[in-house]
Design a protein around this motif. Sequence first.
Motif, mmCIF file in Angstrom:
data_model
loop_
_atom_site.group_PDB
_atom_site.id
_atom_site.type_symbol
_atom_site.label_atom_id
_atom_site.label_comp_id
_atom_site.label_asym_id
_atom_site.label_seq_id
_atom_site.Cartn_x
_atom_site.Cartn_y
_atom_site.Cartn_z
ATOM 1 N N SER A 51 10.406 -7.454 37.768
ATOM 2 C CA SER A 51 9.315 -6.767 38.477
ATOM 3 C C SER A 51 8.005 -7.478 38.185
ATOM 4 O O SER A 51 7.929 -8.345 37.314
ATOM 5 C CB SER A 51 9.247 -5.296 38.061
ATOM 6 N N GLY A 52 6.982 -7.086 38.945
ATOM 7 C CA GLY A 52 5.647 -7.632 38.728
ATOM 8 C C GLY A 52 5.596 -9.129 38.899
ATOM 9 O O GLY A 52 6.305 -9.716 39.704
ATOM 10 N N ARG A 53 4.739 -9.744 38.094
ATOM 11 C CA ARG A 53 4.577 -11.194 38.227
ATOM 12 C C ARG A 53 5.827 -11.951 37.798
ATOM 13 O O ARG A 53 6.053 -13.072 38.262
ATOM 14 C CB ARG A 53 3.344 -11.667 37.486
ATOM 15 N N ARG A 83 1.534 -22.326 42.699
ATOM 16 C CA ARG A 83 0.318 -22.783 42.001
ATOM 17 C C ARG A 83 -0.748 -21.703 41.993
ATOM 18 O O ARG A 83 -1.412 -21.471 40.984
ATOM 19 C CB ARG A 83 -0.231 -24.064 42.653
ATOM 20 N N GLN A 84 -0.924 -21.012 43.121
ATOM 21 C CA GLN A 84 -1.901 -19.934 43.207
ATOM 22 C C GLN A 84 -1.544 -18.804 42.247
ATOM 23 O O GLN A 84 -2.411 -18.253 41.572
ATOM 24 C CB GLN A 84 -1.974 -19.369 44.634
ATOM 25 N N LEU A 85 -0.272 -18.475 42.169
ATOM 26 C CA LEU A 85 0.179 -17.405 41.292
ATOM 27 C C LEU A 85 -0.080 -17.754 39.832
ATOM 28 O O LEU A 85 -0.585 -16.940 39.059
ATOM 29 C CB LEU A 85 1.668 -17.117 41.519
ATOM 30 N N SER A 134 2.428 -9.587 44.273
ATOM 31 C CA SER A 134 1.245 -10.260 44.832
ATOM 32 C C SER A 134 1.332 -10.294 46.359
ATOM 33 O O SER A 134 2.412 -10.416 46.940
ATOM 34 C CB SER A 134 1.121 -11.686 44.291
ATOM 35 N N GLU A 135 0.177 -10.192 46.957
ATOM 36 C CA GLU A 135 0.089 -10.261 48.414
ATOM 37 C C GLU A 135 0.583 -11.622 48.908
ATOM 38 O O GLU A 135 1.262 -11.712 49.931
ATOM 39 C CB GLU A 135 -1.349 -10.004 48.878
ATOM 40 N N ASP A 136 0.266 -12.702 48.178
ATOM 41 C CA ASP A 136 0.713 -14.041 48.566
ATOM 42 C C ASP A 136 2.236 -14.124 48.629
ATOM 43 O O ASP A 136 2.787 -14.724 49.547
ATOM 44 C CB ASP A 136 0.191 -15.098 47.583
ATOM 45 N N TYR A 178 11.007 -15.526 42.023
ATOM 46 C CA TYR A 178 11.265 -15.658 43.453
ATOM 47 C C TYR A 178 10.735 -16.990 43.979
ATOM 48 O O TYR A 178 11.437 -17.710 44.706
ATOM 49 C CB TYR A 178 10.645 -14.489 44.222
ATOM 50 N N LEU A 179 9.509 -17.345 43.625
ATOM 51 C CA LEU A 179 8.943 -18.594 44.123
ATOM 52 C C LEU A 179 9.663 -19.809 43.542
ATOM 53 O O LEU A 179 9.890 -20.801 44.252
ATOM 54 C CB LEU A 179 7.436 -18.645 43.853
#
Length: 183
Positions: free
Chosen positions: A119-121, A177-179, A63-65, A127-128
């Motif tokens: 990988s991916g989401r 939260r956005q993710l 994701s860009e975020d 990570y977050l």
Amino acid sequence: MKPQYLLTTILSVVSGALLSGCSFFQWAMPASTLSDSNVLAMLNTINLSEIVAATLAKEKASSEDSRIFADRMLDDHTTMLQETQQLAQRTDIVPQPPALASTAAKTHQATMEKLRTLSGRDFDRAYLKYQIKMHEQAIDLLGDTTRSVDNTQLHAYLQYARANLNEHLFEAKARERQLVAQY
């Protein structure tokens, strides 16, 4: 409020613990037992770990975020690492890592190896989560050690660094939260 003798430490969660939200490791000694040299070394460990994690996230985030957040972490923690090195020079405090710093670095490496397999989401979420846990623990550590340092310049820097880490934590939670909302 947590008792001073049951502090959680910095970095965060280990491999499987990363995904389950368990603590990276427990702080085994009261913050008051850390010398100013130990505190500077722990700051270096935190910043170096953040730089490594952000570099990986810039490569793997989907994701860009997450990539934007990683860019900020890379920039901010690189700056903070330089600031702690300058502080050490100004104050003649030589960073001396406590045993905990070595353990933290090894555990961080294991966490990075786990993140490399995602990988991916799945990567973005892990990570977050890692960033949230790491920043919560770093904030706790700085809050407790700020009261025990002897050097006034180090004391002031810890307050400044803690404010930055609080901003990072707020942003990591918002991005998580956005993710979640996107998926």
